[in-house]
Write a protein that holds these residues in place. Structure first.
Motif, PDB file in Angstrom:
ATOM      1  N   UNK A 267       0.877  -1.292  -0.216  1.00 52.76           N
ATOM      2  CA  UNK A 267       0.048   0.484   0.281  1.00 52.76           C
ATOM      3  C   UNK A 267       0.722   1.298   0.036  1.00 52.76           C
ATOM      4  N   UNK A 268       0.436   2.116  -0.739  1.00 56.74           N
ATOM      5  CA  UNK A 268       1.001   3.315  -0.502  1.00 56.74           C
ATOM      6  C   UNK A 268       2.579   3.455  -1.837  1.00 56.74           C
ATOM      7  N   UNK A 269       2.886   2.352  -2.304  1.00 51.78           N
ATOM      8  CA  UNK A 269       4.971   2.319  -3.013  1.00 51.78           C
ATOM      9  C   UNK A 269       4.253   2.993  -4.069  1.00 51.78           C
ATOM     10  N   UNK A 270       3.198   2.889  -4.379  1.00 49.23           N
ATOM     11  CA  UNK A 270       3.496   3.114  -6.630  1.00 49.23           C
ATOM     12  C   UNK A 270       2.524   4.745  -6.082  1.00 49.23           C
ATOM     13  N   UNK A 271       2.132   5.147  -4.606  1.00 54.83           N
ATOM     14  CA  UNK A 271       1.022   6.769  -4.715  1.00 54.83           C
ATOM     15  C   UNK A 271       1.543   7.544  -5.499  1.00 54.83           C
TER      16      UNK A 271
END
Length: 217
Positions: A16-20
């Protein structure tokens, strides 16, 4: 194999959030029959890494959609999936990096040339999908901890599937090896890539991807 109305092993590559900060999202998942289209991210392009015979047995729920791509990771010209002495998962995955390089390259090219969100999947969403996911995550700058954690997260998503496989298994030892899902498996594979080729990007070039294709990832 049990059926389910949800994708128990669906998540964003890298966690979660790594590709934000990226303009699109690449997801990873298992494949289950009778899963409704609403279980999938909307408008996603599917990169299905399964063999043709697997797809025939269990058709992909989005197989008829315009965004579906069948891209078998296992090279059909190879008579075996991995060498006989590649018993542990780490050894099998390392073997795949060269034996099935054409399928890996094809899958990454589809990701590179697709506009919008992408979902990479195989049967369980752990092994073939795990290789593609780890290569992408490292290319995007993920550290070992994140790569290992993303791989190991499949253990929770596949609890029921693994239990059914163990119950039906005639070879419990082989089943246990195939079900191993700990961070060290994938971090070992990435470490091998970086020893053998110098970096993930160098490996991608060895596969035949151009600088433009690598940049598009």
């Amino acid at each position: 194999m049990t059926t389910t109305s949800t994708l128990t092993n669906l998540r964003e590559v890298g966690g979660p959030g790594f590709q934000s900060s990226r303009p699109r999202t690449v997801f990873r998942s298992n494949t289950e029959p009778d899963v409704p289209a609403t279980a999938y991210p909307p408008g996603v392009t599917v990169v299905d890494l399964r063999r043709d015979d697997e797809v025939e047995r269990v058709s992909h729920p989005l197989g008829a959609s315009a965004g579906y791509r069948a891209v078998p990771l296992f090279d059909p010209s190879s008579p075996v999936e991995s060498a006989d002495d590649a018993v542990e998962l780490e050894d099998q995955y390392v073997d795949w990096l060269e034996r099935h390089r054409a399928g890996i390259a094809d899958a990454l090219r589809v990701v590179a040339t697709t506009d919008g969100d992408v979902l990479v999947c195989c049967s369980a969403g752990k092994d073939r999908t795990g290789i593609i996911s780890a290569l992408l995550a490292r290319h995007w700058g993920a550290d070992d901890e994140r790569i290992g954690r993303d791989y190991a997260a499949s253990a929770a998503g596949l609890v029921d599937r693994f239990a059914a496989e163990r119950a039906a298994s005639d070879d419990p030892a082989a089943t246990a090896r195939a079900q191993r899902c700990v961070p060290e498996i994938m971090t070992t594979v990435i470490a091998h890539v970086e020893r053998r080729w110098g970096s993930v990007d160098a490996y991608l070039r060895w596969l035949g991807l151009t600088d433009d294709e690598i940049g598009a990832l």
